[in-house]
Every structure is written in structure tokens, then in C-alpha cells.
Design a protein around this motif. Structure first.
Motif, PDB file in Angstrom:
ATOM      1  N   ASP A  84       0.716  -0.880   0.418  1.00 15.70           N
ATOM      2  CA  ASP A  84      -0.213  -0.192   0.468  1.00 15.70           C
ATOM      3  C   ASP A  84       0.789   1.026  -0.298  1.00 15.70           C
ATOM      4  O   ASP A  84      -0.023   2.361   0.038  1.00 15.70           O
ATOM      5  N   ARG A  85       2.119   1.216  -0.690  1.00 13.95           N
ATOM      6  CA  ARG A  85       2.876   2.453  -0.450  1.00 13.95           C
ATOM      7  C   ARG A  85       3.157   2.305  -1.813  1.00 13.95           C
ATOM      8  O   ARG A  85       3.532   0.915  -2.922  1.00 13.95           O
ATOM      9  N   ILE A  86       3.332   3.832  -2.467  1.00 15.55           N
ATOM     10  CA  ILE A  86       3.581   3.856  -3.752  1.00 15.55           C
ATOM     11  C   ILE A  86       5.130   2.645  -4.450  1.00 15.55           C
ATOM     12  O   ILE A  86       6.128   4.422  -3.883  1.00 15.55           O
ATOM     13  N   ASN A  87       4.863   2.605  -5.197  1.00 17.54           N
ATOM     14  CA  ASN A  87       6.780   2.010  -5.638  1.00 17.54           C
ATOM     15  C   ASN A  87       7.229   2.296  -6.745  1.00 17.54           C
ATOM     16  O   ASN A  87       8.258   1.820  -6.708  1.00 17.54           O
ATOM     17  N   PRO A 116       9.203   7.893  -0.011  1.00 21.04           N
ATOM     18  CA  PRO A 116       9.719   7.498   0.623  1.00 21.04           C
ATOM     19  C   PRO A 116      10.276   6.047   0.072  1.00 21.04           C
ATOM     20  O   PRO A 116      11.105   5.678  -0.283  1.00 21.04           O
ATOM     21  N   PHE A 117       9.197   5.499  -0.409  1.00 20.94           N
ATOM     22  CA  PHE A 117       8.989   3.705  -0.669  1.00 20.94           C
ATOM     23  C   PHE A 117       9.478   3.886  -2.674  1.00 20.94           C
ATOM     24  O   PHE A 117       9.465   2.212  -2.541  1.00 20.94           O
ATOM     25  N   ILE A 118       9.508   4.752  -2.622  1.00 22.05           N
ATOM     26  CA  ILE A 118       9.102   4.954  -4.489  1.00 22.05           C
ATOM     27  C   ILE A 118      10.962   3.831  -4.985  1.00 22.05           C
ATOM     28  O   ILE A 118      12.231   3.762  -4.135  1.00 22.05           O
ATOM     29  N   GLY A 130      18.111  14.300  -4.682  1.00 23.92           N
ATOM     30  CA  GLY A 130      18.896  13.227  -4.139  1.00 23.92           C
ATOM     31  C   GLY A 130      17.836  12.747  -2.824  1.00 23.92           C
ATOM     32  O   GLY A 130      18.448  11.617  -2.294  1.00 23.92           O
ATOM     33  N   ASN A 131      16.410  13.469  -2.594  1.00 24.17           N
ATOM     34  CA  ASN A 131      15.461  12.727  -1.717  1.00 24.17           C
ATOM     35  C   ASN A 131      15.115  11.119  -2.126  1.00 24.17           C
ATOM     36  O   ASN A 131      14.883  10.501  -1.068  1.00 24.17           O
ATOM     37  N   LEU A 132      15.728  10.902  -3.212  1.00 28.05           N
ATOM     38  CA  LEU A 132      14.767   9.578  -3.366  1.00 28.05           C
ATOM     39  C   LEU A 132      15.926   8.382  -2.908  1.00 28.05           C
ATOM     40  O   LEU A 132      16.056   7.865  -4.275  1.00 28.05           O
ATOM     41  N   THR A 133      15.985   8.021  -2.159  1.00 27.87           N
ATOM     42  CA  THR A 133      16.846   7.260  -1.295  1.00 27.87           C
ATOM     43  C   THR A 133      17.877   5.691  -1.253  1.00 27.87           C
ATOM     44  O   THR A 133      17.889   5.270  -1.968  1.00 27.87           O
ATOM     45  N   ASN A 134      15.708   5.526  -1.804  1.00 27.92           N
ATOM     46  CA  ASN A 134      15.633   4.282  -1.999  1.00 27.92           C
ATOM     47  C   ASN A 134      15.099   3.318  -4.086  1.00 27.92           C
ATOM     48  O   ASN A 134      14.931   2.446  -4.125  1.00 27.92           O
ATOM     49  N   LEU A 135      15.565   4.718  -4.821  1.00 26.49           N
ATOM     50  CA  LEU A 135      15.489   4.551  -5.977  1.00 26.49           C
ATOM     51  C   LEU A 135      16.366   3.314  -6.652  1.00 26.49           C
ATOM     52  O   LEU A 135      18.008   3.105  -6.530  1.00 26.49           O
ATOM     53  N   VAL A 136      15.924   2.231  -7.656  1.00 25.21           N
ATOM     54  CA  VAL A 136      16.732   1.314  -8.064  1.00 25.21           C
ATOM     55  C   VAL A 136      17.329   1.873  -9.948  1.00 25.21           C
ATOM     56  O   VAL A 136      18.158   2.171 -10.553  1.00 25.21           O
ATOM     57  N   TYR A 137      15.319   2.520  -9.872  1.00 31.06           N
ATOM     58  CA  TYR A 137      15.834   3.187 -11.441  1.00 31.06           C
ATOM     59  C   TYR A 137      14.894   4.348 -12.132  1.00 31.06           C
ATOM     60  O   TYR A 137      14.402   4.680 -11.318  1.00 31.06           O
ATOM     61  N   LEU A 138      15.773   5.209 -12.684  1.00 33.18           N
ATOM     62  CA  LEU A 138      15.205   6.965 -12.962  1.00 33.18           C
ATOM     63  C   LEU A 138      15.652   7.187 -14.557  1.00 33.18           C
ATOM     64  O   LEU A 138      16.784   6.529 -14.529  1.00 33.18           O
ATOM     65  N   ASP A 139      14.584   6.999 -15.421  1.00 32.27           N
ATOM     66  CA  ASP A 139      14.477   7.704 -17.045  1.00 32.27           C
ATOM     67  C   ASP A 139      13.901   8.703 -17.026  1.00 32.27           C
ATOM     68  O   ASP A 139      12.292   8.604 -16.652  1.00 32.27           O
ATOM     69  N   LEU A 191      21.478   9.041  -4.535  1.00 38.09           N
ATOM     70  CA  LEU A 191      20.636   7.652  -4.851  1.00 38.09           C
ATOM     71  C   LEU A 191      22.193   6.475  -4.915  1.00 38.09           C
ATOM     72  O   LEU A 191      21.924   6.259  -5.696  1.00 38.09           O
ATOM     73  N   SER A 192      21.945   6.365  -3.560  1.00 38.70           N
ATOM     74  CA  SER A 192      23.406   4.743  -3.372  1.00 38.70           C
ATOM     75  C   SER A 192      22.201   3.576  -4.165  1.00 38.70           C
ATOM     76  O   SER A 192      23.575   2.853  -4.296  1.00 38.70           O
ATOM     77  N   LYS A 193      21.533   3.624  -4.045  1.00 39.34           N
ATOM     78  CA  LYS A 193      21.455   2.330  -4.664  1.00 39.34           C
ATOM     79  C   LYS A 193      20.654   1.975  -6.602  1.00 39.34           C
ATOM     80  O   LYS A 193      20.713   1.142  -5.979  1.00 39.34           O
ATOM     81  N   VAL A 194      21.282   2.929  -6.831  1.00 37.85           N
ATOM     82  CA  VAL A 194      20.307   3.200  -7.990  1.00 37.85           C
ATOM     83  C   VAL A 194      21.216   2.209  -9.197  1.00 37.85           C
ATOM     84  O   VAL A 194      22.478   2.462  -8.986  1.00 37.85           O
ATOM     85  N   LYS A 195      20.686   1.460 -10.179  1.00 38.81           N
ATOM     86  CA  LYS A 195      21.216   1.141 -10.690  1.00 38.81           C
ATOM     87  C   LYS A 195      21.064   1.146 -12.848  1.00 38.81           C
ATOM     88  O   LYS A 195      21.907   0.683 -12.907  1.00 38.81           O
ATOM     89  N   THR A 196      19.915   1.857 -12.073  1.00 40.24           N
ATOM     90  CA  THR A 196      19.963   2.006 -13.602  1.00 40.24           C
ATOM     91  C   THR A 196      19.491   3.301 -13.826  1.00 40.24           C
ATOM     92  O   THR A 196      18.632   4.095 -13.209  1.00 40.24           O
ATOM     93  N   LEU A 197      20.486   4.858 -14.761  1.00 39.91           N
ATOM     94  CA  LEU A 197      20.016   5.888 -15.224  1.00 39.91           C
ATOM     95  C   LEU A 197      20.465   6.745 -16.414  1.00 39.91           C
ATOM     96  O   LEU A 197      21.162   7.007 -16.866  1.00 39.91           O
ATOM     97  N   PHE A 198      18.805   6.731 -16.908  1.00 43.06           N
ATOM     98  CA  PHE A 198      18.844   8.061 -18.063  1.00 43.06           C
ATOM     99  C   PHE A 198      18.423   8.763 -17.993  1.00 43.06           C
ATOM    100  O   PHE A 198      17.378   9.210 -17.885  1.00 43.06           O
ATOM    101  N   ILE A 199      19.226   9.737 -18.364  1.00 46.59           N
ATOM    102  CA  ILE A 199      18.607  11.262 -18.453  1.00 46.59           C
ATOM    103  C   ILE A 199      19.105  11.553 -19.880  1.00 46.59           C
ATOM    104  O   ILE A 199      19.753  13.110 -20.117  1.00 46.59           O
ATOM    105  N   PHE A 200      19.748  10.659 -20.785  1.00 49.79           N
ATOM    106  CA  PHE A 200      20.347  11.454 -22.271  1.00 49.79           C
ATOM    107  C   PHE A 200      18.882  11.981 -22.607  1.00 49.79           C
ATOM    108  O   PHE A 200      17.830  12.384 -22.639  1.00 49.79           O
ATOM    109  N   ASP A 201      19.445  12.732 -24.067  1.00 53.54           N
ATOM    110  CA  ASP A 201      18.401  13.429 -25.104  1.00 53.54           C
ATOM    111  C   ASP A 201      17.631  14.265 -24.503  1.00 53.54           C
ATOM    112  O   ASP A 201      16.453  14.494 -24.832  1.00 53.54           O
TER     113      ASP A 201
END
Length: 442
Positions: free
Chosen positions: A64-67, A89-91, A110-119, A136-146
Motif C-alpha cells: 500500500d505504498r507507491i513503489n 520514501p518507498f519509491i 537526492g531525496n529518492l534514496t530507495n530509487l533503483v531505476y530512474l529514467d 541515490l546510492s541504490k540506483v542501478k539504472t540512470l537514463f538522462i539522455f536526449d
């Protein structure tokens, strides 16, 4: 007494979860209210009367939390100014790509500290990449192209040690590539191409031993290609073209035996083509054109039997064309024009049955045009002009029925034009001028 306390705690937990979920919903609706297209049909489900976890487009919950929030290509026109960075906080997954989001990327990301994927790719973001993205210490995928981002690549990205994919290409980023990117030991995909990056390629990139793709092309990088790139034993695709790189091609690139694509073209590279490139048995595309490479073509390139494209044009290569190139039986496109190559066309080229394009223009090649070229029955373009070829044209060059463009202009050829060529119905463009032919091409 104990059951009452237990009941109270249970009620308090439910209340807290419900309150937090309400906060998430309210925060996302506040962000939606800032969109410049409020009639967005895809996001019509985003209302207080709909359960966000079960009915909102692009929203997935866990406990029941937005993931997850995935509204890629949803036609959103707006900014991230009111995005609820502190209320989710749980996204773990955010995909806002292919929209019309503009403005800056806020420091609050920088507050999205549980983030694993960001596009955030394929939008209209401008300004700098905030250094807070390094939180974003947990992030595995970071897309900021184009996008339209400018400024330096933050050295803080080097803190993202879980990162597996980093794509910042097609922006207006400038300055050096941070040596701190060498800390990203889990990285397998690094694309920084199509920016305005300057300085040298950091030797620390040689630490990225999991890397499979490295795109640094279409920047303003200078200096040498680091020999340390030879440590990247898992690399499939290395593209450093369209820069200002100088010096020789490191022989250590011959250690990249998993490589399928090697693009070093359109630089200022000099010296020899290393014979060690013949070790790259999986190579499919090799492009070394538009540089200042000298000496002869290594015979070891004939070992690259998976090769489909070989571009060595617009260099200062000399000596004969190695007959070993006739071993490249998967070759579709061979371009050696605008060099100083001498000697004949090897008869072994008749083995290149899949070849469609052969460009040998503007060299110092001599001798007769070998009759074996008629075996290349998939040939579409045969460009042999501006050389010193002599003798007669061979018969049956058009027998494959696919030859469209054929030029032997500005050579020393003589004799009649073969009837087979005169009747070639596939021709679209032919040049025989500046020779000593007799008869006509009818």
C-alpha cells in the motif's frame, strides 16, 4: 491490558500507513495540477475518488505504498518543480521518459534514496545535472539522455557504486569526463556520446571490467586512447569516433576479444594499424577511416572472418592490398578509398561473394582489373576511379544483375567496353571517362 495495547499498536500502524499513502496521493495530485495539459486522457484516473494503488495509470504499489511510477510517453507537459521527491520514501522505480518535461532537475532528487531505476530521458530538461544525484546510492539504472542539459558531469556520480547503466548522451554537457566514474565497478553500459566533453579519456575507465558498451563518440575529446581500455575484456562495443584523439591505436585493444564493434574513425590518429586487431575474431564492424594512419594494411585483418564492414578510407595507408582480405567471406562493405595503396586488386577478392560495396577510388593501384571480380554477384557499387589500372575491362562484371554504380574514370584502361556491360540493365550511374576505351556504352 496486553490485548488492548496490541490492538492500539495495530490500529496505529494501519493509521500511519493510510496517512502516508494519503500524503503520497495528495503530493502526486499537486504535481499533476501543475501540468499545462490538464485534459491528459492517460492520467484521467489520477483522482481522489480512485484508489491510487489499484486504479491510477502508471502507479504500482507494494504494501500500500507507491513503489513504481511509470508514465513514459504519456504526453505530460510540465516541470519537476512540484514533483513530490520528499513524499515518496518507498519509491524504487521512476520512468518519466518521452514527455515534454522542461526546466531544471531539482536538487531534491537526492531525496529518492530507495530509487533503483530512474529514467528522465527524451524530455526538455535544461541546466546542470545536480550533484545531489550522487545520493541515490541504490540506483542501478540512470537514463538522462536526449535533453538539453549543460555543465559538467558531477563527480558525485562516482558514488553510485551499484550503477549498472549510465546514459547521459545527446545533451550539451561539457568539461572533462570525471575520473571518479572509474569507481563504478558494476557498470556494464556507459554512454556519454553526442555532448561537448573535452579533455582526455580517463585511464580509470580501464577499471570498469564489467563494461560491455562504451560510447564516447561525437564529443571534443583529445589526447591518447588509454592503453588501459585493453582491460575491458567484456567489451562488445567501443565507439570513440568523431573526437580529436591523437597518437597511435593501442595494441592492447587487441585483447578485447569479445568486441563486435570498433569505431575509432574521424579522429587524428596516426601510426600503424596494430596487427593485434586481428585477434578480434568476433568483430563485425571495424571503422578506422578519416584519420592519419600510415604504413600498410595488416594481413592479420584477414583473420576477422565475421567482419561485415571494413572502413579504412581517408588515411595515408600505403603498400599493397593484402590478398588475405579475400578471407572475409561475410563482408558486405569494403572501403579503402583515398589512401596511397599500390599494386593490383587481389584476385582473392573473388571469394567475397556477399560483398555489395567495394570502394577503391583515389589510390595508386595498378595492373589489370581481375576477372575474379565477376564472381562477386551481389555487388551493387564498384568504384575504381582515380587509380592507374591498365588493360581491358573484364567480361561479365554485371552477371550478378545487381550492379548499379560502376566507375573506372581516370585510369589507363584501353580496348572495347565489354558487351556484357553495355547491356547491363541494373546500371544507374556509370563513369568510364578519362581512359582510352574504344566503342560506345549503348
Amino acid at each position: 491490558m496486553v490485548p488492548r495495547i496490541f490492538y492500539f499498536l495495530q490500529f496505529f500502524t494501519i493509521f500511519t500507513v493510510t496517512f502516508a499513502s494519503t500524503e503520497e496521493v495528495t503530493a502526486l495530485l499537486k504535481w499533476k495540477a501543475t501540468f499545462r495539459n490538464q485534459n491528459n486522457s492517460l492520467l484521467a484516473s489520477w483522482t481522489l475518488s480512485t484508489d491510487a494503488c489499484r486504479g491510477w495509470y502508471g502507479v504500482i504499489c507494494f504494501n500500500d505504498r507507491i513503489n513504481r511510477l511509470n508514465i513514459t510517453n504519456a504526453g505530460v507537459i510540465g516541470t519537476l518543480h512540484d514533483f513530490p521527491f520528499s513524499s515518496l520514501p518507498f519509491i524504487e522505480y521512476v520512468d518519466l521518459s518521452m514527455n515534454q518535461l522542461s526546466g531544471i532537475i531539482p536538487l531534491a532528487i537526492g531525496n529518492l534514496t530507495n530509487l533503483v531505476y530512474l529514467d528522465l530521458s527524451s524530455n526538455q530538461f535544461s541546466g546542470k545535472i545536480p550533484p545531489q544525484i550522487g545520493s541515490l546510492s541504490k540506483v542501478k539504472t540512470l537514463f538522462i539522455f536526449d535533453n538539453h542539459l549543460n555543465g559538467f558531469i558531477p563527480i558525485d556520480i562516482g558514488n553510485l557504486t551499484e550503477l549498472e547503466t549510465l546514459q547521459l548522451y545527446s545533451n550539451q554537457l561539457f568539461g572533462p569526463i570525471p575520473s571518479e566514474l572509474g569507481n563504478l565497478k558494476n557498470l556494464n553500459d556507459l554512454k556519454l556520446s553526442r555532448n561537448k566533453l573535452t579533455g582526455s579519456i580517463p585511464i580509470t575507465l580501464g577499471n570498469l571490467t564489467e563494461l560491455k558498451i562504451l560510447y564516447l563518440h561525437s564529443n571534443q575529446l583529445s589526447g591518447l586512447i588509454p592503453s588501459e581500455l585493453g582491460n575491458l575484456k567484456n567489451l562488445n562495443d567501443l565507439e570513440l569516433s568523431h573526437n580529436n584523439l591523437t597518437g597511435s591505436i593501442p595494441i592492447t585493444l587487441g585483447d578485447l576479444t569479445e568486441l563486435k564493434i570498433l569505431y575509432l574513425h574521424s579522429n587524428q590518429l596516426s601510426g600503424l594499424i596494430p596487427s593485434e586487431l586481428g585477434n578480434l575474431k568476433n568483430l563485425i564492424f571495424l571503422d578506422l577511416c578519416n584519420s592519419q594512419l600510415t604504413s600498410s594494411i595488416p594481413i592479420t585483418l584477414g583473420d576477422l572472418t565475421e567482419l561485415k564492414i571494413l572502413y579504412l578510407y581517408s588515411n595515408q595507408l600505403s603498400g599493397p592490398i593484402p590478398r588475405e582480405l579475400g578471407n572475409l567471406k561475410n563482408l558486405n562493405d569494403l572501403d579503402l578509398q583515398e589512401n596511397q595503396l599500390t599494386g593490383p586488386i587481389p584476385a582473392s577478392f573473388g571469394n567475397l561473394r556477399k560483398l555489395q560495396f567495394l570502394y577503391l577510388r583515389a589510390n595508386k593501384l595498378s595492373g589489370s582489373i581481375p576477372k575474379e571480380l565477376a564472381y562477386m554477384d551481389n555487388l551493387v557499387e564498384l568504384i575504381l576511379s582515380e587509380n592507374q589500372f591498365s588493360g581491358h575491362l573484364p567480361e561479365h562484371l554485371c552477371q550478378g544483375g545487381k550492379l548499379e554504380n560502376f566507375t573506372v574514370a581516370s585510369n589507363k584502361l584501353t580496348g572495347p567496353i565489354p558487351r556484357n556491360l553495355s547491356n547491363c540493365s541494373s546500371f544507374k550511374w556509370v563513369r568510364f571517362n578519362n581512359n582510352s576505351f574504344t566503342g560506345n556504352l549503348s
